[in-house]
Design a protein around this motif. Structure first.
Motif, PDB file in Angstrom:
ATOM      1  N   LEU A  14     -19.142  16.271  -8.092  1.00 28.46           N
ATOM      2  CA  LEU A  14     -17.787  15.733  -7.955  1.00 28.46           C
ATOM      3  C   LEU A  14     -17.181  16.285  -6.677  1.00 28.46           C
ATOM      4  O   LEU A  14     -17.082  17.498  -6.486  1.00 28.46           O
ATOM      5  CB  LEU A  14     -16.937  16.145  -9.161  1.00 28.46           C
ATOM      6  N   ILE A  15     -16.831  15.402  -5.778  1.00 31.02           N
ATOM      7  CA  ILE A  15     -16.255  15.803  -4.501  1.00 31.02           C
ATOM      8  C   ILE A  15     -14.775  15.448  -4.503  1.00 31.02           C
ATOM      9  O   ILE A  15     -14.373  14.343  -4.878  1.00 31.02           O
ATOM     10  CB  ILE A  15     -16.937  15.095  -3.316  1.00 31.02           C
ATOM     11  N   LEU A  16     -13.927  16.355  -4.129  1.00 37.06           N
ATOM     12  CA  LEU A  16     -12.484  16.116  -4.026  1.00 37.06           C
ATOM     13  C   LEU A  16     -12.135  16.085  -2.554  1.00 37.06           C
ATOM     14  O   LEU A  16     -12.507  16.990  -1.789  1.00 37.06           O
ATOM     15  CB  LEU A  16     -11.715  17.215  -4.737  1.00 37.06           C
ATOM     16  N   SER A  17     -11.435  15.044  -2.164  1.00 34.05           N
ATOM     17  CA  SER A  17     -11.060  14.907  -0.756  1.00 34.05           C
ATOM     18  C   SER A  17      -9.559  14.724  -0.650  1.00 34.05           C
ATOM     19  O   SER A  17      -8.969  13.903  -1.365  1.00 34.05           O
ATOM     20  CB  SER A  17     -11.765  13.701  -0.121  1.00 34.05           C
ATOM     21  N   ILE A  18      -8.933  15.480   0.207  1.00 31.43           N
ATOM     22  CA  ILE A  18      -7.495  15.382   0.413  1.00 31.43           C
ATOM     23  C   ILE A  18      -7.238  14.915   1.833  1.00 31.43           C
ATOM     24  O   ILE A  18      -7.813  15.453   2.779  1.00 31.43           O
ATOM     25  CB  ILE A  18      -6.807  16.732   0.181  1.00 31.43           C
ATOM     26  N   GLY A  19      -6.410  13.922   1.967  1.00 29.58           N
ATOM     27  CA  GLY A  19      -6.119  13.426   3.307  1.00 29.58           C
ATOM     28  C   GLY A  19      -4.735  12.823   3.375  1.00 29.58           C
ATOM     29  O   GLY A  19      -3.929  12.955   2.456  1.00 29.58           O
ATOM     30  N   CYS A  20      -4.459  12.166   4.485  1.00 28.37           N
ATOM     31  CA  CYS A  20      -3.169  11.529   4.698  1.00 28.37           C
ATOM     32  C   CYS A  20      -3.362  10.078   5.126  1.00 28.37           C
ATOM     33  O   CYS A  20      -4.371   9.727   5.742  1.00 28.37           O
ATOM     34  CB  CYS A  20      -2.365  12.254   5.773  1.00 28.37           C
ATOM     35  N   LYS A  21      -2.369   9.235   4.799  1.00 22.40           N
ATOM     36  CA  LYS A  21      -2.364   7.859   5.284  1.00 22.40           C
ATOM     37  C   LYS A  21      -0.931   7.407   5.457  1.00 22.40           C
ATOM     38  O   LYS A  21       0.009   8.018   4.954  1.00 22.40           O
ATOM     39  CB  LYS A  21      -3.084   6.923   4.320  1.00 22.40           C
ATOM     40  N   LYS A  22      -0.734   6.288   6.188  1.00 23.99           N
ATOM     41  CA  LYS A  22       0.598   5.770   6.442  1.00 23.99           C
ATOM     42  C   LYS A  22       1.161   5.104   5.185  1.00 23.99           C
ATOM     43  O   LYS A  22       0.439   4.489   4.409  1.00 23.99           O
ATOM     44  CB  LYS A  22       0.557   4.756   7.577  1.00 23.99           C
ATOM     45  N   ASP A  23       2.476   5.241   4.988  1.00 27.46           N
ATOM     46  CA  ASP A  23       3.179   4.575   3.884  1.00 27.46           C
ATOM     47  C   ASP A  23       3.483   3.145   4.301  1.00 27.46           C
ATOM     48  O   ASP A  23       4.261   2.900   5.211  1.00 27.46           O
ATOM     49  CB  ASP A  23       4.475   5.330   3.575  1.00 27.46           C
ATOM     50  N   LEU A  24       2.826   2.214   3.636  1.00 29.52           N
ATOM     51  CA  LEU A  24       2.993   0.800   3.999  1.00 29.52           C
ATOM     52  C   LEU A  24       4.060   0.107   3.141  1.00 29.52           C
ATOM     53  O   LEU A  24       4.265  -1.099   3.270  1.00 29.52           O
ATOM     54  CB  LEU A  24       1.660   0.069   3.842  1.00 29.52           C
ATOM     55  N   SER A  25       4.735   0.817   2.256  1.00 28.65           N
ATOM     56  CA  SER A  25       5.761   0.215   1.403  1.00 28.65           C
ATOM     57  C   SER A  25       7.076   0.103   2.167  1.00 28.65           C
ATOM     58  O   SER A  25       8.046   0.798   1.898  1.00 28.65           O
ATOM     59  CB  SER A  25       5.961   1.051   0.136  1.00 28.65           C
ATOM     60  N   LEU A  26       7.096  -0.778   3.156  1.00 26.32           N
ATOM     61  CA  LEU A  26       8.250  -0.942   4.022  1.00 26.32           C
ATOM     62  C   LEU A  26       9.204  -1.986   3.461  1.00 26.32           C
ATOM     63  O   LEU A  26       8.787  -2.939   2.791  1.00 26.32           O
ATOM     64  CB  LEU A  26       7.800  -1.354   5.424  1.00 26.32           C
ATOM     65  N   VAL A  27      10.456  -1.852   3.730  1.00 27.10           N
ATOM     66  CA  VAL A  27      11.480  -2.800   3.309  1.00 27.10           C
ATOM     67  C   VAL A  27      11.575  -3.915   4.341  1.00 27.10           C
ATOM     68  O   VAL A  27      11.656  -3.656   5.544  1.00 27.10           O
ATOM     69  CB  VAL A  27      12.844  -2.099   3.165  1.00 27.10           C
ATOM     70  N   ASN A  28      11.549  -5.169   3.851  1.00 29.81           N
ATOM     71  CA  ASN A  28      11.724  -6.313   4.740  1.00 29.81           C
ATOM     72  C   ASN A  28      13.215  -6.452   5.048  1.00 29.81           C
ATOM     73  O   ASN A  28      13.994  -6.914   4.214  1.00 29.81           O
ATOM     74  CB  ASN A  28      11.196  -7.582   4.073  1.00 29.81           C
ATOM     75  N   LYS A  29      13.580  -6.037   6.227  1.00 31.33           N
ATOM     76  CA  LYS A  29      15.002  -6.001   6.562  1.00 31.33           C
ATOM     77  C   LYS A  29      15.613  -7.386   6.739  1.00 31.33           C
ATOM     78  O   LYS A  29      16.836  -7.530   6.777  1.00 31.33           O
ATOM     79  CB  LYS A  29      15.206  -5.175   7.837  1.00 31.33           C
ATOM     80  N   SER A  30      14.772  -8.398   6.855  1.00 26.60           N
ATOM     81  CA  SER A  30      15.300  -9.759   7.002  1.00 26.60           C
ATOM     82  C   SER A  30      15.447 -10.476   5.668  1.00 26.60           C
ATOM     83  O   SER A  30      15.958 -11.585   5.616  1.00 26.60           O
ATOM     84  CB  SER A  30      14.381 -10.580   7.918  1.00 26.60           C
ATOM     85  N   ALA A  31      14.983  -9.861   4.578  1.00 27.50           N
ATOM     86  CA  ALA A  31      15.080 -10.487   3.257  1.00 27.50           C
ATOM     87  C   ALA A  31      16.521 -10.435   2.756  1.00 27.50           C
ATOM     88  O   ALA A  31      17.245  -9.473   3.004  1.00 27.50           O
ATOM     89  CB  ALA A  31      14.159  -9.783   2.275  1.00 27.50           C
ATOM     90  N   TYR A  32      16.910 -11.490   2.036  1.00 29.46           N
ATOM     91  CA  TYR A  32      18.247 -11.527   1.465  1.00 29.46           C
ATOM     92  C   TYR A  32      18.320 -10.648   0.229  1.00 29.46           C
ATOM     93  O   TYR A  32      17.382 -10.576  -0.563  1.00 29.46           O
ATOM     94  CB  TYR A  32      18.626 -12.945   1.092  1.00 29.46           C
ATOM     95  N   THR A  33      19.439  -9.993   0.027  1.00 30.86           N
ATOM     96  CA  THR A  33      19.698  -9.230  -1.182  1.00 30.86           C
ATOM     97  C   THR A  33      21.088  -9.577  -1.693  1.00 30.86           C
ATOM     98  O   THR A  33      21.884 -10.219  -0.992  1.00 30.86           O
ATOM     99  CB  THR A  33      19.636  -7.711  -0.921  1.00 30.86           C
ATOM    100  N   TYR A  34      21.361  -9.106  -2.897  1.00 33.31           N
ATOM    101  CA  TYR A  34      22.681  -9.316  -3.476  1.00 33.31           C
ATOM    102  C   TYR A  34      23.774  -8.732  -2.582  1.00 33.31           C
ATOM    103  O   TYR A  34      24.862  -9.277  -2.470  1.00 33.31           O
ATOM    104  CB  TYR A  34      22.729  -8.680  -4.863  1.00 33.31           C
ATOM    105  N   ASP A  35      23.440  -7.633  -1.926  1.00 28.54           N
ATOM    106  CA  ASP A  35      24.433  -6.962  -1.082  1.00 28.54           C
ATOM    107  C   ASP A  35      24.605  -7.604   0.282  1.00 28.54           C
ATOM    108  O   ASP A  35      25.672  -7.516   0.886  1.00 28.54           O
ATOM    109  CB  ASP A  35      24.047  -5.488  -0.885  1.00 28.54           C
ATOM    110  N   THR A  36      23.545  -8.271   0.794  1.00 27.34           N
ATOM    111  CA  THR A  36      23.604  -8.765   2.172  1.00 27.34           C
ATOM    112  C   THR A  36      23.808 -10.262   2.309  1.00 27.34           C
ATOM    113  O   THR A  36      24.216 -10.732   3.367  1.00 27.34           O
ATOM    114  CB  THR A  36      22.314  -8.386   2.916  1.00 27.34           C
TER     115      THR A  36
END
Length: 533
Positions: A14-36
């Motif tokens: 069993l090999i355990l590997s720890i690393g890093c990656k970019k967070d791709l859960s970005l907010v679509n700033k052009s999407a409409y919301t109740y507030d905008t």
């Protein structure tokens, strides 16, 4: 950067590997919301129009509304092809699991939810840029409050105590979802307040492009009607009287059928009577769309599709799903007000149903067809509906679609409600007499006038008959019988004579709380007695 952990097997280890990656859960700033989204005049206007659209959803005016209350009020009776939910309505053989009940409840609350969005966003998200937009803001809020009051008016009359949702909550808590039913008095209080606010914010008239939107007169009329239903006779009299005076210019349509004929009902000269109606093809860019949208495809089939199916479903030369009842037909023959020893046939019969000469019903159709008038086949068809039909123009319809608008409140209704407000206070003199005679003296009707209304009991009998004749097939009689407290005795007596049944039970004074609502709202479910209301 976001840390991640991987586990994988290699060579049995069993090999355990720890690393890093970019967070791709970005907010679509052009999407409409109740507030905008709801931050402009155009966006709020769209939300208002979407609120009106709820009037033509399942359970309401596109299809189920006219069936429900024509059948329950015994203006209509089923023909043999009528099946399913509708047949259960006709027989008063329904319970909380009836789809139409759920659709009615859900669509009314959908109107409320959308109205709450308009009220909240127009006040809190949109900052009007000029005086014109400030006027629009007041109008939009007034329209939303009128529509919310309309929905609660129907809910409180049909179901009694109901949950009061007065604000839109984007992420409601369980307690906010499971609201308890509010006392009837609280529901009426909200209706009154909404209509009082709407009366202040709505214009008296609109430009032609906005014809059909709720006006100040519509708010006044519904408020006066609300007072009448609450038995606040003096307040009803005060409110309804406003509609007979400046700045309002309502009058009876000279030709009765112009109220129910496309396009005459949208012509203020030919029809100065409509106060509020449910508009089919409400807005200039809306059309028929998919003709079968009313069977459940609102806002999905054909885009902006709005129309009624009544002409096709009631039509004697088409689906012929219902008849006008013999009881309703016979009501048009009654003692002549000026010579009670002689029976009189009311001319409104010829605008309401097809029949024979003796009944006063219309005996021809296709008057405007290229082939010329055709004799109505009474011997084989019996009494059938004329009101809201196109048979003066065509011999048969091409599909379940009709642009004829549904009358919600019109001036004749107001005059009769005002007459009732006087009578209920013990005044049977010149004021209510003149109001009833005004309705009877419409040029295309010109019925004999009453010279006296007699006692309070006699005056109410006259008033009740006048409402029945004037508003047959307009989903009024059921509500009238319920609020007068005579629904059970009246419906059962009429049904016993006509079909040998007595289907109205004591519980039928209210609709059952729909099963879907009980399943969704545990607080309401615990508050229901006898699996009904």
């Amino acid at each position: 950067m976001k840390k991640y952990i991987k586990f994988f097997m290699t060579g049995g280890l069993l090999i355990l590997s720890i690393g890093c990656k970019k967070d791709l859960s970005l907010v679509n700033k052009s999407a409409y919301t109740y507030d905008t989204y709801f931050t402009s005049d155009a966006a709020i206007n769209q939300a208002v129009i979407a609120t009106y659209a709820g009037l033509l959803h399942t359970g309401l005016w596109a299809r189920e509304w006219y069936y429900t209350f024509d059948l329950l009020g015994y203006d209509a009776k089923n023909n043999q092809p009528l099946v399913g939910d509708l047949l259960q309505l006709a027989q008063y053989n329904f319970g909380p699991d009836l789809d139409i009940m759920d659709e009615n409840w859900s669509s009314l609350y959908q109107i409320i939810a959308r109205a709450n969005v308009v009220i909240d966003r127009a006040q809190n998200a949109w900052k009007p840029a000029n005086a014109t937009e400030t006027t629009d803001q007041a109008q939009y809020i007034g329209e939303a409050k009128f529509l919310r009051a309309y929905a609660y008016f129907q809910l409180v009359n049909l179901y009694g105590r109901v949950p009061l949702h007065t604000q839109f909550i984007a992420q409601p808590t369980p307690a906010e979802i499971n609201l308890p039913r509010s006392p009837v008095a609280d529901v009426w209080a909200l209706i009154e307040k909404d209509l009082q606010d709407a009366e202040k914010g709505l214009p008296v008239t609109y430009a032609a492009a906005n014809y059909g939107r709720a006006t100040q007169g519509a708010a006044v009329a519904l408020l006066g009607k609300s007072y009448l239903y609450e038995k606040k006779w003096g307040q009803a009299q005060t409110e309804l009287t406003k509609l007979t005076q400046a700045p309002f210019t309502y009058a009876l349509a000279p030709v009765y059928n112009n109220l129910f004929d496309d396009p005459n009902q949208d012509n203020p000269t030919l029809n100065p009577e409509t106060i509020f109606q449910v508009m089919n093809q409400q807005w200039t860019d809306w059309g028929i769309g998919n003709q079968y949208y009313l069977f459940g495809g609102q806002e999905t089939w054909g885009g902006k599709a709005t129309h009624s199916d009544r002409a096709q479903e009631y039509g004697f030369n088409d689906w012929s799903n219902v008849y006008i009842t013999t009881t309703a037909v016979k009501a048009f023959t009654y003692p002549n007000p000026q010579n009670p020893s002689v029976n009189y046939v009311d001319p409104r019969a010829a605008f309401t149903f097809y029949g024979d000469a003796a009944s006063g019903g219309q005996t021809q159709y296709c008057q405007q067809c290229s082939t010329g008038p055709v004799a109505y086949p009474y011997a084989t068809k019996g009494y059938m509906w004329l009101k809201y039909e196109y048979y003066n123009k065509v011999a048969t319809f091409g599909g379940p679609q009709s642009g004829i608008n549904g009358q919600v409140i019109r001036y004749a209704d107001v005059l009769l409600m005002l007459a009732e407000a006087y009578i209920q206070q013990g005044n049977t003199g010149t004021q209510p007499l003149a109001l009833i005679n005004q309705v009877r003296s419409r040029p295309s009707v010109n019925a004999p006038l009453y010279t006296s209304l007699g006692s309070q009991t006699e005056a109410m009998t006259i008033l009740m008959r006048e409402r029945q004749l004037e508003l047959t097939g307009e989903q009024s009689r059921y509500f009238d019988l319920i609020r007068w407290g005579i629904a059970k005795q009246t419906i059962n007596t009429e049904r016993q004579i006509e079909d040998g049944t007595q289907p109205f039970q004591d519980k039928n004074v209210l609709f059952p709380i729909p099963l879907a609502e009980k399943n969704a709202n545990g607080t309401v479910a615990k508050d229901i007695s006898g699996d009904w209301n």
